[in-house]
Design an enzyme around this catalytic site. Structure first.
Site, PDB file in Angstrom:
ATOM      1  N   LYS A 260      75.826  18.836  65.281  1.00  0.00           N
ATOM      2  CA  LYS A 260      77.102  18.153  65.941  1.00  0.00           C
ATOM      3  C   LYS A 260      75.977  16.649  66.295  1.00  0.00           C
ATOM      4  O   LYS A 260      75.529  16.254  67.121  1.00  0.00           O
ATOM      5  CB  LYS A 260      76.996  18.661  67.152  1.00  0.00           C
ATOM      6  CG  LYS A 260      78.611  18.164  68.143  1.00  0.00           C
ATOM      7  CD  LYS A 260      78.650  18.518  69.172  1.00  0.00           C
ATOM      8  CE  LYS A 260      80.015  18.664  70.611  1.00  0.00           C
ATOM      9  NZ  LYS A 260      80.032  19.304  70.896  1.00  0.00           N
TER      10      LYS A 260
ATOM     11  N   SER B 131      85.250  20.160  72.101  1.00  0.00           N
ATOM     12  CA  SER B 131      84.485  19.428  71.502  1.00  0.00           C
ATOM     13  C   SER B 131      83.978  19.280  70.100  1.00  0.00           C
ATOM     14  O   SER B 131      83.854  18.285  69.680  1.00  0.00           O
ATOM     15  CB  SER B 131      83.524  18.141  72.530  1.00  0.00           C
ATOM     16  OG  SER B 131      82.652  18.287  72.418  1.00  0.00           O
TER      17      SER B 131
ATOM     18  N   SER C 276      82.508  24.258  74.746  1.00  0.00           N
ATOM     19  CA  SER C 276      83.061  23.066  73.450  1.00  0.00           C
ATOM     20  C   SER C 276      82.478  23.835  72.300  1.00  0.00           C
ATOM     21  O   SER C 276      82.616  23.622  71.863  1.00  0.00           O
ATOM     22  CB  SER C 276      81.590  21.931  73.361  1.00  0.00           C
ATOM     23  OG  SER C 276      83.377  20.953  74.648  1.00  0.00           O
TER      24      SER C 276
HETATM   25  N1  GLN Z   1      86.976  20.956  77.036  1.00  0.00           N
HETATM   26  C1  GLN Z   1      86.339  20.791  77.487  1.00  0.00           C
HETATM   27  C2  GLN Z   1      85.851  18.778  78.741  1.00  0.00           C
HETATM   28  O1  GLN Z   1      86.869  18.549  77.727  1.00  0.00           O
HETATM   29  C3  GLN Z   1      84.973  21.148  77.684  1.00  0.00           C
HETATM   30  C4  GLN Z   1      83.775  20.097  76.647  1.00  0.00           C
HETATM   31  C5  GLN Z   1      82.520  20.628  76.350  1.00  0.00           C
HETATM   32  O2  GLN Z   1      81.987  21.731  76.643  1.00  0.00           O
HETATM   33  N2  GLN Z   1      81.614  19.302  76.244  1.00  0.00           N
HETATM   34  O3  GLN Z   1      85.467  18.505  79.298  1.00  0.00           O
END
Ligand code: GLN
Length: 475
Positions: free
Chosen positions: A78, A153, A177
């Protein structure tokens, strides 16, 4: 061409060591899929230029008799995990063309095992989002249906694994994410216990919530990567040795708790509900004891996450000021430099969260928001402690819906945040959680994967692996 569909880390390793194929053939097979598909899917932001050297090095290790299970395994990483000398941008304009000056501990541990990093994957900017639509460099599409999001994400990592463009990938998880994109793309995604995997070299989003973990095709592969990346790291003062937790087993039979609040979740897709109920029946057929439990404060998880997380985001992202890193816009004075750089460098969602975070931390509101959310965090943790006295694991669906359409929620932050309803709790409490494919649902002629989430007490990843393998039929 190799049969990528059924290839796992374990199988690839057996073939590499038996010389059935070379590291080069393996990497080239994945690269040819990238060439064929990634123009459309856009899982990768960059394919590395030095793959040949990495491949040569890994093959040499095998030829010298090296046997570790990750030698020569093609992985994706990532875009918020640093490798010295390589570009890393967190999918943000503010870090476009930024080159890392040191290597994340997790990446180093994998490099030491001679993996082949194929490239860095797309993500929501600074890991903020659940669809990968918040990337400054274009959206990633779901390989199961390219009109849909891969989740986020870590959407690029999940799409790469699901699309046969990497054997496994690293992601990061602050509120889901790793697990939610794994569920949308039909992969396994592990969020380890907070602190068991080093955060050194992971770009910080919410430091009390962030953790790095694998996205893979099987539970066994997730376990293989977890075992390599875990370990206390003196460079991360919040990291812990995995043996600090003595995981108490309740009894002979593993007991799985079903929180009654889950089935009352508003906005849950009916197919997700049916799939969840079927999964519970299957677990019971597999010999697990199923117990209804209650987590009375879980209903406040999402609200408290969306206070605590932006508070941490606003302070973590303060460092991107046009002076220390990345993009710089010159204004008339220092303040104008900051305003121009941050105004142009950050996307809409990053700015929204910085503002929310600054607000909840501001004097006068701190008690009403940040302190209250912290108090709720303790209540939720207590709910979990109590429940883990009687069950070994807790299950929920990973997400309330299958992958949604690109554009469907992009302009409605609240509906996007609601997609995190089942995943944020594990980060708030710090417990490990895994998402495992639990079947498919047909939508507009396409089959979309669904995921089942298991959570276990701190340090009890082994429970997740054993239940997960049994559920997926890996045992
Ligand atoms: N979807 C969640 C957010 O927008 C989780 C994001 C993540 O785990 N980095 O914060």
């Amino acid at each position: 061409m190799l049969d990528l569909k059924n290839l796992t880390i374990r199988k690839a390793n057996e073939h590499l060591l038996a010389r059935d194929f070379s590291v080069e053939e393996l990497a080239n097979t994945f690269l040819s899929v990238v060439n064929e598909k990634d123009r459309d899917i856009h899982a990768y932001l960059e394919i590395y230029k030095d793959i040949k050297e990495q491949v040569r090095h890994a093959q040499e290790k095998i030829n010298e008799g090296g046997k570790n299970i990750l030698i020569g395994i093609p992985l994706a990483i990532k875009d918020n995990i640093l490798i010295k000398g390589r570009k890393v941008s967190a999918a943000s304009k503010i870090l476009e063309n930024y080159t890392a000056t040191y290597t994340a501990t997790t990446a180093q541990k994998l490099i030491d095992k001679n993996v082949v990093f194929l490239g860095r994957t797309n993500m929501d900017e600074f890991a903020m989002g659940g669809s990968t639509e918040n990337s400054a460099f274009g959206v990633t599409k779901n390989p199961h249906d390219t009109s849909r999001v891969p989740g986020g994400s870590s959407g690029g990592s999940a799409a790469a694994v699901s699309g046969g463009m990497a054997l496994a990938a690293l992601g990061s998880d602050t509120g889901g994410s790793i697990r939610q994109p794994a569920s949308f793309c039909g992969c396994v995604g592990l969020k380890p216990t907070y602190g068991i995997v080093s955060r050194y070299g992971l770009m910080a989003m919410g430091s009390s919530l962030d953790v790095i973990g694998p996205i893979t095709k099987t539970v066994e592969d997730a376990e293989i990567i977890f075992n390599v990346i875990k370990e206390r790291d003196p460079k991360d003062s919040t990291s812990l040795s995995s043996d600090v937790y003595s995981t108490k087993k309740k009894g002979e039979k593993i007991v799985i708790g079903v929180p009654k609040e889950v089935l009352e979740t508003p906005g849950m897709d009916v197919d997700v509900k049916v799939n969840f109920e079927n999964s519970i029946r299957e677990l019971s057929t597999l010999g697990y004891e199923i117990k209804e439990i209650s987590l009375p404060n879980i209903k406040y998880s999402l609200a408290s996450y969306y206070i605590l997380m932006p508070a941490e985001v606003s302070s973590n992202l303060a460092r991107f000021d046009g002076v220390k890193y990345g993009m710089r816009k010159e204004g008339g004075d220092l303040l104008e430099d900051y305003l121009l750089t941050r105004g142009e460098g950050f996307g809409k969602e990053a700015r929204r969260r910085i503002m929310l975070g600054t607000y909840v931390l501001s004097s006068g509101y701190y008690d009403a928001y940040y302190n209250k959310a912290s108090a709720i965090r303790r209540l939720i943790s207590r709910d979990f402690e109590k429940v883990f006295d009687v069950v070994d694991a807790i299950i929920t669906p990973t997400a309330p819906t299958p992958a949604f359409k690109i554009g469907e929620k992009a302009n409605d932050p609240l509906s996007m945040y609601l997609a995190d309803i089942f995943t944020v709790t594990a980060n708030i409490v710090g417990v490990p959680a895994i998402s495992i494919p639990s079947g498919e649902v047909a939508r507009e002629g396409k089959n979309l994967p669904l995921g089942l989430q298991f959570m276990a007490p701190h340090g009890a990843e082994s429970t997740l692996f054993s239940v997960g393998k049994k559920f997926l039929g890996e045992l």
